[in-house]
Design an enzyme around this catalytic site. Sequence first.
Site, mmCIF file in Angstrom:
data_model
loop_
_atom_site.group_PDB
_atom_site.id
_atom_site.type_symbol
_atom_site.label_atom_id
_atom_site.label_comp_id
_atom_site.label_asym_id
_atom_site.label_seq_id
_atom_site.Cartn_x
_atom_site.Cartn_y
_atom_site.Cartn_z
ATOM 1 C CG HIS A 1 -3.138 7.639 1.449
ATOM 2 N ND1 HIS A 1 -3.146 7.317 2.777
ATOM 3 C CD2 HIS A 1 -2.049 8.398 1.249
ATOM 4 C CE1 HIS A 1 -2.087 7.863 3.354
ATOM 5 N NE2 HIS A 1 -1.402 8.523 2.460
ATOM 6 C CG ASP B 1 -4.861 5.690 4.926
ATOM 7 O OD1 ASP B 1 -5.212 6.379 3.960
ATOM 8 O OD2 ASP B 1 -3.723 5.705 5.414
ATOM 9 C CB SER C 1 1.478 8.985 4.263
ATOM 10 O OG SER C 1 1.643 9.169 2.899
#
Lengths: 1183, 215
Positions: free
Chosen positions: A294, A263, A459
């Site tokens: 994220h 990520d 996600s």
Amino acid sequence: MAGLRWCLVVLLAFLTALASLGDEVPGEGAVTDHEGHANCQPGVGQRVQVEFASSVVEHEYIVGFNNYYTKEARRNFITAALNHSGVVQWKILPRDNPAKHLPSDFDVLEIRESDPGTGLAALERHPNVRRVTRQRLVVRTLKFVSVNETELASEDAPEADEEEEDAGDAAEEGAEEPVEGSEEGDAAAVEEGDEEEVASVKFQPPRRSFTLGNKAFWHSTGRHNGRKLLKAVPRQVTSILQADRLWKQFGFTGKGVKVAIFDTGLKKGHPHFRRVKERTNWTSERTLDDAVGHGTFVTGVIASQADCLGFAPDAELHIFRIFTKKQSSFTSWFLDAFNYAILKKVHILNLSIGGPDFTDQPFVDKVWEITANGIIMVSAIGNDGPLYGTLNNPADQLDVIGVGGINFEDQIARFSSRGMTTWELPAGYGRVKPDLVTYGSAVRGSNVGGGCKTLSGTSVASPVVAGAVALLMSAVLHRGSVINPASVKQALMASARRLPGVSMYEQGAGKLDLIKAHHVLSRYKPQASLSPSYIDLTECHYMWPFCTQPLYHTGMPIIVNVTILNGMGVSGRIIEGPTWHPYPRQYGHLLQMSFSHSEVIWPWSGFLAVSIAVTEEGASWDGQVQGHVELTIESPPEDGDTEPRRSTVRLPVKAVIIATPPRSVRVLWDQYHNLRYPPGYFPRDILNTVHDPLDWLGDHIHTNFRDMYQSLRAHNYYVEVLGEPFTCFDAKNYGTLLIADPEEEYFPEEAAKLRRDVDEGLSVLIFAEWYNVPVMKKVKFFDENTKEWWIPDTGGANLPALTDLYNTLTVTDTSLGVLREWWIPDTGGANLPAQTDLEWWIPDTGGANLPALTDLYNTLTVTDTSLGVLREWWIPDTGGANLPALNDLLAAWGMAFSDQVVEGEYKFNDHDQYYASGTTLARFPAEGTVIRHTLNDQVSEILEGTKQTVPDAAILGLYQTRGAAGGGRIVLYGDSSCIDSNHNQKECFTLLSALLHFTSSGQLPSTLQPATTVPVQPVLELPERADGSNLHRHSKVLVNDLDGRTQRPLPPCMERLWAVPQPVNQSGPVNLYQSAKLLSVGLESPVLPLHNDQRDSLEEAQTTWPDPLEDLDSGPLGPSFRRPHLPTYGLVALLIASVCVLCYLYRKSRRPRRRRTKQAVVQQQQQQQRRALSASNGRVPVV
Amino acid sequence: MMLAWVGQKLCRLLRKPPVLAFILLLSLIYCLMSLLDQRLLTLSSSDPDDPSARPPINPSLILESVRPDGNTTDDPGPVALSCRNSVQGIELIADDRGHVCERRHLVSTGCCDTEIPSTRRYQCDSCSEHGCCSVYEHCISCCLHPDKKPLLHTVLGKASQHRYNLVYSSVTDQFELCLTKCRTSSLSVLHQNVYRNARMKFCYGVMAPPLDRTE
């Protein structure tokens, strides 16, 4: 009466009080609905009991539809359904209420006939009719009863009644629930637990218990499917999935499991994580920290230990920073990072990313390699919903666990991408994906700067599954190689809880059930399994779209693409079968089957494409048929076995056959001539669509033309798909050939055959698109990111990374340079890992000295993609559609499309229509009917920036050919956007149905008769094929050479080898769903009971971890152990001590210089005296 | 009035040397603590961006490493008690002795069954002179040949210059090196989404796969 009023006042007051309580209000509202009477109880000493009686109303029926439709549409459906049933006397009873002008999902129908069964059956067969029930007259009475009457009886009664009322498919689905003990058991168990909880914790405020009630609500999937109260729920996913049961009862916390998170990185020493084993950076940026948030969030969902808890806080985290601050990444970065993950022998890999390009072979190969090395890969399915056919790679791969998102109401999240996979098009058919769904909307997770935040997207759903798998795996680590990517996927899918009324392309196997997955996995025995595990072509809504259209003789075979999962070993083979075993008692012999499957089942998975058709014997037969398919899979011996491992799986099949419908209502959809983005650059059909410029959808009737398909089915047309050239179908069977948005060229043989077919009565309906070479040159783009992956941040967003590159019709493509043809299996199924079947082309006109630049890039001297290594100019390979090719096809009838591009609104039959970047007619026979509208000229708008109109642009032409024996009809319409669900434009299904009426019957509907018909003045110049187009690189028709104009030889038509039926004298179950189960071995480890009465409370959405310190003591302190306690504190103590010493020294040095006042001296002397005194007799005199 | 008085008192207090010294010391402690904390943390988590944190690659250490069973990699005997192998193959498997065999000929120790005639050692059949092979397992087997050690020395020497440093510094012996080196990597692709050479993409040598310009 007064008592009742008083009671209502109390109730009102109670509700107001509830409203002020905030969060839990809606949930409590739900409770008051059921038990409103109970709330009056304290003040009144009486309660209201609701009684009702119902009676059937003769001749009246409630017709429920599968969606909300306008009054006219509903009437049309009923008319269509009853058309051939022989029912004459019927009417829709008017409902005079304020909602009568709004769309509704039911009608009250009065039918009077001698044999009521036929009409009702006809209605129920209609694809848009959900159910037909009798109209009932319900009489409700309220009465007071004193409180001391038994509570139980009165409490159970209304609930049962409500269930009955709610009935419909919800109840049916409930009955089909695979969970042992079914939902009632679960809900009851939870409720019991709640009561215990309330009893034991005395000081608990009463409203908590309502929240507890909600928990039963979430898990009672589908109980109240139709209408639901919106409620605020704690978004602690770990509690909702009951991870705390595994933590507390068994102490599993993910220990010993290595999780790799690919990520945006993670900052050093984030307080939520205690076992960050390693952080590595694979990007061109020189940092390991997360600048986006994220990565931190995703890591938090997997392993946070504080605030918002993750599933496996003791899992060993390997943080791979693979995305830059701009959220971009390259395949080459992934390749190296994946290699490192393999070397580090991680167990689980979470990839909350995706991209539309499944043709990126090095990446796809590497994902196979990852799973082949036993790494369980979990990936997000994509945020391109609610459109179908929008899956993202790598989540759409067979060996990867692709996760979709739902919200806390158990509805599929709008953003979650829907299946099917589109790798297999046009000849094959897509696989079912996502594999399963879990919470992905408004989930809480770790924030970069500490604390928590809420995010939505697939996600988010992906790490929920990855975290759950990490937790499960720590519980079954002792089982060694039995736990592998296939067995975990099998266990998750077998234990998933199916959501009712949701198709398999939306939910896969269903909703993740952590506890049940643990149950299955801890008893798992190596075996092979299939997904879907059965084929029930009658089961709506799960088996959509198969359930929407029955089978019939001469129809194109239906292909169901089944995924084989093999938990016995990474590599396997089908050694026996597949064989087809029809059940003669259930007319199974009327079906014929053809199979194609993976040669090798590697890694852990393969496909089995089942083509189903009806034999000639069934040509005039109506009814249900059953049978099963059987196959045996073998893997080499492992773990000390001496014999190869074998597993036989059975695939039950059930279908509905009808007599072959007449030719006129059969429509053939041309799939073969659709091309799309991943290999080449095909621009969107609407030029002013800024946000998503690429045409990357499969253009299949079950993906982005799904709405059109449903509209056609609602009008009782039967739609079939042609995945081969025109030479491969028998035109005598079909009324209309429907060609929409074609990009491909045509073989000359196809043109000749089509001409013959039209002469013999086949009609052709074409929805074309724009094609203008100067415009195409204008929409070329500057490719900055060869391989841009995007991170779904928020639901519904589309390729955000690409968006900012797009301005003034500059389009970004993600495939660059070398383009290749994807090898597609004959009859559906996935692509084989055989490299020999791939062909490669390297561009001869590279923009730069590529080898040199690649070396430069490899040595990492290129730190920024903007250096220009990966840039090139690209011109679209076609316009919206390939008009030059279409014009060649149509030349025989003196028809052609022009290179005009027009856009604008017009009215058809009082419906507003939008003509979005379409073409116009350049030539059309004078006898034909032409419909014209004045529209805006987009060519001048794009090329010169001026606004001009095209007066009376010919957009629609209808023509009856003069064939020898009743020739077919040809209809040309210049724009396909309105039948494509992709564009969110105004649909034109009314127009489509009018056009189909013309093509199938030859009668021109009044709505299509223009007041004046001005024939098209033939234009001499027609659109020419663009120079420098790379269409030949992706085409199935053109030879890929320098010229790009020569055609390949016509491929032979597909020959299906029908399997020899081996009848079995048995009967299949009515409900196929229940027959799917995984084999299990004897208990090796303690297993959680599925319905535990001692359910933990949810009301304290846990914010602390049970006992982290105890845990840490037992294990060796990892190198990443967060805070070096001892040395730091020692240092602090030392420093404080030194401060004291310094102070003391300072004061000492200052003392002699200090002048004392007289008083001070006296006081001091007195003190000294006192001290002397106290030393002598122990007492100090008080002065 | 009151405020002014308090302010005056405070100012006077602040002007006093002991107070000043105290504040200075406090900030010093804080400064030292955070510095120390940082350093300790850096040491505890591996940080590839910090070259000093990552041990330099020592080719001879990797290539001359001692096997778990006591033998050196120089001349491993053909028979072993247990082997590591390449795990992933569809049909073939390579073990850490350099044998290549079919999956079904793998014995429970993880080694290839050397009795089977089809099992071959140091197989370079599908490999070219560039050090690139078309079969992954052949690449491993070929790479394990003792003759390849000088070449691998060069590979490791070169590797320490770029991002592969991260991967190769985690490698412990020749088998792991070959396992990793033979995989497709950033060196195998052109334009991100195609192989430089789709046929010969598994390389143990220094060179990237030669560009395949044939169609």
